[in-house]
Design an enzyme around this catalytic site. Structure first.
Site, mmCIF file in Angstrom:
data_model
loop_
_atom_site.group_PDB
_atom_site.id
_atom_site.type_symbol
_atom_site.label_atom_id
_atom_site.label_comp_id
_atom_site.label_asym_id
_atom_site.label_seq_id
_atom_site.Cartn_x
_atom_site.Cartn_y
_atom_site.Cartn_z
ATOM 1 N N LYS B 75 18.447 22.415 64.805
ATOM 2 C CA LYS B 75 18.643 23.633 65.373
ATOM 3 C C LYS B 75 19.306 23.291 66.833
ATOM 4 C CE LYS B 75 15.825 27.732 66.982
ATOM 5 N NZ LYS B 75 14.820 28.397 66.881
ATOM 6 N N SER B 150 14.439 32.813 64.827
ATOM 7 C CA SER B 150 15.488 32.463 65.347
ATOM 8 C C SER B 150 16.216 31.384 64.761
ATOM 9 C CB SER B 150 15.361 32.292 66.765
ATOM 10 O OG SER B 150 14.594 31.063 67.038
ATOM 11 N N SER B 174 9.763 31.813 64.281
ATOM 12 C CA SER B 174 10.975 31.619 63.924
ATOM 13 C C SER B 174 11.221 30.386 63.100
ATOM 14 C CB SER B 174 11.775 31.103 65.496
ATOM 15 O OG SER B 174 12.113 32.227 66.251
#
Lengths: 100, 474, 475
Positions: B75, B150, B174
């Site tokens: 990420k 996210s 997330s």
């Protein structure tokens, strides 16, 4: 508590947060923040005077490191990240006002 | 596709090579990234060098670790030396960190090959990856829908079979929410189990890094690699990484599992059906499943949406145009900071900075932030009471399956409600995971959530493995 | 200075001191004054995204030492974030202790007997340093600024006094005593000129019995002299304002040493809202009794105690000796005096040599061992060295170190050992029988004649007292 936030308060918060909002954005944020704060009414209705706040999920204490010097970053690498650098320092435009 | 466990076994045995596995990954990325917008940056050269080095070490007979030659997606809010780290924000565009996050150091030491940085909601604030400054990521299972967020990019990377595993971060769901929407296993570890050093902070007291994978065992392997005390993170738990993989097949016989009403009521009927089916499956495997209620959980959404923005408003102050990242020129430093932040942050980030600044400001602190911290105490105590009765808790991960683009973008509160089932564990600091169980009418996956007390990851994996088997996925 | 009329000033001091740790408060960068700009920086102190602070144990111990020396209560404490945007602050917040400081409720006794309360002594991080370009080099009028983050994250302890000080002289005495204490704890080098200790003075005025007046804060005073002058100026300014019917506005003021006046730096604004909250990256600091006891046991004696110990060596210390004791305590030279006392040496001589010759060469004081000092004083006392020679030997050792006897020999001083001086005196008596007889019969003035002759023969290197000793021995 939890009356809807006013447009003036939103403008003041934006100044504190160093954000510039257009008139439309001020309106939008006033409404949206108001809704979110309204949702917090459930929480605000509770009497929690006797409840201790938790800032941290686990109660660790006294986490320290030994006083040992470690290698710093290379200055050229550091200054290469800067939007503006001069004389081995980070350059910024005129500062208005002393630090508090 | 091959699991990470199988890739590592093949690379170590010589049945495959790190280079071969990497080229397969790069091939899929090449084929699908333009459509799905999963990776913001692919480090082709670096990954090839790393793979080559792994293969050379294998050839020399060295033990290259549990993730030998396994390509992994990261990420884009974790720092990696020399690799652009943007947090999907214009304000960090082009910034290349001069240091590695601890998780990067650990996965590389275990032989993994980081292939690139994945898309996210800007600064991890969002539940759909629509808040990325670099465009939304599409759900590989249905490109008209969001992958969740996210960590939508890291979920999509695994769902699209670009990589077998990836790293995400979970502040209010997330990891678990996109895992559910993409049909994956996703784990939010106990707070402090995985070092946050090098994870660009959203809400420091809630953030945790965790794994995505298709199989339960892959997540257990990856978590075992990244967990353990880190002297660079003061909030890191003092103990070494726990033994997880060894317990994956422990089962749930004799375990007491609580089905929590507040963690599925109000969800779509499809979702509720899958959660109840999961309860049955656990019962069939020998667990004692009881339905229970934790009324305090109803308050956690409000508390979360004050605590997380409050911390974020301070964490994101440093993006001021002075030392790195974007600068919009102006005559004086205050105007420069304002212009930079105004141009650099997207609407959702601004909204949360505003909310958090307000919640901490003089006159409102006690009513909002202070009160939220007390609700946090209530949440912790409520979970503790539940875990005095049962070993684990069960609920839904999300109220619905993957939704369409634009469905919730105009209504922040509707988007926030998407996190209602995942937020409580972040406030408590406890671990939870999402594991796929069943499908909804549209053929889209449903995730069920397993929650446990602090440091109960091994039990969570064992229960998730029971559901994985019952769901017929291995 | 006395204030006009019945006016009384009320002063509280906030003293920031940098701690003498090797590394910074929350990272491993070197804590060093005077390095090349931006060379002691890392992801943590530069506030790079993703970096996290970890507290320096030694900084905690220094803070505890300061607290114990100031009779504070050491209590479980936390770190907060003080949020404000400023370019010299790399995270745009400062990590500081807020409502739960490590040290609180202490006091400091001044030499004049006054007790000043210490409200708190808490830990925080320093900011970076800005250089202003254009204008006069000061912030006002500058066109742009350059920032060096070497100082950013250097550990500080801020010591906040109660509003107990009633004169500028008392403020100065407090600052000087505190400086002595900080140096004694080993926590600070007390170097005002390098900014390692800085004073902020909160000044207000009132007529006796009235409630506290509106205060102004004078920032960043960096010498005891500036502190005293600035407080006097500020108190008079406020009195004049009030007597002219105006009001004192609460604000931060700057002291200009050249103009000898204070001026408005910053008016307290509504916009000042630091949104303090617990730093979620740091955990509670709660030193247990064992840790506190260990720090307490290692704490050296404080200046007040040391001052009393040196004064006790003198039955009736003169005012000059009292001043010399202050110098010796201030500079940490009292171990030299005590060593001479332990060796039953001449403490008056020791105090004088320490407060003058040693104090003048403080930078190289490490070259002078206590034993060497005791030896030099003894040699002088016995007449083996004249006063001038003793100072010369002391000076030489302070430059290069070494053994007093060897240095005296190398300088040709040791010919004046008791034996050789005796021989010189004996031959002079033979050469001057008339003078000797007059001296022997009680004319003490003749001693000066013999001293002069000895000085001539020894090119001024003899010790007058020793010559008299030799003469008396032969009388």
């Amino acid at each position: 508590m939890s009356e809807a936030i006013t447009r003036e308060e939103v403008a003041k918060v934006a100044r504190l947060a160093r954000l510039r909002l257009s008139g439309d954005e001020l309106d939008m944020f006033t409404e949206q923040l108001g809704q979110i704060l309204e949702h917090a009414r459930d929480m605000n209705a509770l009497d929690l005077a006797d409840v201790a706040p938790t800032a941290h999920p686990f109660g660790l204490t006294n986490v320290v490191r030994e006083d040992v010097v470690e290698e710093s970053l290379d200055r050229d690498t550091v200054l290469a990240m800067a939007p503006d650098a001069r004389d081995q320092r980070f350059a910024v435009p005129r500062i208005q006002g002393e630090a508090p | 596709m091959k699991s990470a466990v199988d890739i590592a076994a093949d690379v170590r045995s010589g049945a495959s090579s790190a280079r071969e596995e990497l080229e397969r990954t790069l091939g899929v990325i090449e084929a699908r990234n333009a459509e799905l917008n999963v990776f913001l940056h692919v480090d082709v050269d670096g990954a090839r060098r790393a793979a080559q080095a792994i293969d050379e070490r294998v050839a020399r007979g060295e033990d290259v670790g549990a993730l030998a030659g396994v390509p992994i997606a990261i990420k884009d809010n974790m720092c990696q030396v020399g690799i652009p780290t943007t947090c999907s924000s214009k304000i960090l565009k082009g910034w290349r960190p001069p240091y590695d996050a601890t998780v990067i150091t650990k996965i590389v030491a275990a032989g993994a090959v980081p292939v690139g940085k994945t898309n996210l909601d800007e600064f991890a604030m969002g539940s759909s990856t629509e808040n990325s400054a670099f465009g939304p990521t599409r759900n590989p299972l249905d490109p008209t829908r969001v992958p969740g967020g996210s960590s939508g990019g890291s979920a999509a990377a695994v769902a699209a079979e670009m990589t077998a595993i990836s790293l995400g971060s979970d502040t209010g769901g997330s990891i678990r929410q996109p895992a559910a929407l993409c049909g994956l296993v996703g784990v939010k570890p106990t707070y402090g189990l995985v070092s946050r050093y090098g994870l660009v902070a959203f809400a420091s007291s809630l953030d945790q890094i965790g794994p995505f994978s298709k199989t339960v065992k892959d997540s257990a392997v990856l978590l075992e690699v990244i967990a353990g005390h880190d002297p660079r993170d003061s909030t890191s738990l003092p103990e070494p990484s726990p033994s997880l993989v060894a317990h994956v097949n422990d089962g749930v016989a004799g375990k007491r599992i609580g089905l929590v009403r507040e963690l599925f009521e109000g969800a779509d009927e499809n979702v509720v059906t899958c959660v109840r089916a999961a309860a049955d499956a656990l019962r069939d495997a020998g667990a004692d499943v009881v339905e229970l209620s934790i009324p305090e959980l109803a308050l956690t959404l409000s508390a979360y949406y004050l605590i997380a923005p409050a911390e974020a408003s301070s964490n994101l102050a440093r993006f001021d145009g002075v030392r790195y990242g974007l600068r919009v020129k102006a005559d004086d430093v205050t105007s420069m900071m304002e212009a930079t932040r105004t141009a650099g942050f997207g609407a959702e980030v601004k909204r949360r900075i505003m909310l958090g600044t307000y919640a901490l400001s003089a006159g409102y602190y006690d009513a909002y932030y202070g009160q939220a911290l007390k609700v946090r105490t209530l949440t912790i105590e409520a979970f503790a009471r539940a875990y005095a009765q049962v070993d684990l808790l069960l609920g839904a991960t999300t109220p619905s399956v993957a939704f369409k683009f634009g469905d919730k973008t105009d209504d922040p509160m509707a988007m926030y409600l998407n996190d209602v089932f995942t937020i409580p564990t972040n406030l408590a600091g406890d671990p939870a995971l999402s594991v796929p169980f069943g499908t909804a009418d549209e053929g889209l996956p449903v995730g069920v959530q397993l929650l446990g007390p602090g440091r109960s990851e091994a039990q969570l994996f064992a229960a998730a493995r029971v559901l994985e088997i019952a769901d017929g996925r291995s | 200075m006395t204030l006009p009329g019945e006016w009384e000033m009320v002063v509280g001091l906030e003293v920031h001191t940098e701690l003498l740790t090797k590394s910074k408060l929350f990272c491993g960068c070197e804590n060093h004054f005077g390095s090349e700009p931006n060379t002691n920086v890392c992801p943590v102190c530069l506030g790079l995204p993703g970096s996290l602070p970890v507290l320096n144990r030694e900084a905690v111990e220094f803070a505890m030492r300061i607290g114990l020396a100031l009779h504070c209560r050491i209590a479980p404490s936390t770190f907060h974030r003080k949020n404000y945007f400023y370019p010299d602050q790399s995270k745009d917040y400062q990590i500081s202790q807020y409502d739960l400081p490590i040290n609180s409720s202490g006091y400091l006794d001044l030499p004049d007997g006054t007790t000043v309360t210490i409200e708190r002594a808490h830990m925080e991080e320093d900011t970076g340093k800005s250089t202003h370009l254009g204008g006069s080099g000061r912030l006002a009028g500058a066109e742009s600024s350059l920032v060096d983050y070497n100082r950013c994250g250097v550990p500080l302890v801020e010591i906040v006094s109660g509003p107990d000080i009633r004169s500028s002289a008392q403020a100065r005495a407090y600052a000087a005593e505190l400086r002595g204490i900080l140096i004694a704890t080993g926590a600070s080098d007390g170097r005002l000129e390098e900014g390692s200790m800085r004073f902020d003075a909160n000044v207000s005025v009132r007529r006796p019995g009235e409630p506290l007046g509106t205060r102004c804060e004078i920032k960043n005073l960096n010498s005891l002299r500036s502190l005293q002058r600035a407080i006097d100026y500020e108190a008079l300014r406020q009195i004049q304002l009030i007597e002219n019917g105006a009001v004192v506005r609460q604000e931060t003021r700057h002291w200009d040493e050249n103009l000898a006046e204070t001026s408005t730096l910053r008016v307290k604004e509504d916009a000042d809202d630091y949104r303090y909250f617990r730093d979620p990256d740091l955990v509670d600091l709660a030193p247990d009794q064992t840790w506190q006891d260990r720090v307490r046991a290692a704490l050296p004696p404080m200046p007040a105690e040391r001052r009393a110990a040196v004064l006790a060596l003198f039955a009736a210390p003169s005012s000059a000796q009292r001043d010399a004791v202050e110098v010796v305590i201030d500079l940490g030279l009292d171990p030299y005096v005590h060593a001479v006392a332990s060796a039953s040496g001449d403490t008056t001589l020791a105090l004088s040599r320490a407060a003058n010759e040693v104090a003048a060469n403080l930078k190289s004081v490490a070259n002078l061992t206590v034993d060497a000092f005791v030896t030099i004083v003894a040699m002088e006392q016995r007449g083996e060295l004249s006063a001038t020679q003793a100072k010369t030997v002391l000076g030489a050792i302070l430059v290069d170190g070494g053994d007093p006897h060897e240095i005296a020999t190398a300088l040709g001083f040791e010919q004046l050992s008791a034996d050789s001086l005796g021989a010189t005196v004996a031959s002079l008596i033979e050469d001057h029988p008339d003078e000797w007889l007059r001296y022997r019969d009680g004319d003490d003035k003749l001693a000066q004649f013999f001293i002069g002759q000895v000085m001539k023969l020894t090119r001024g290197q003899a010790n007058g007292k020793a010559v008299i000793g030799e003469l008396q021995a032969r009388r």
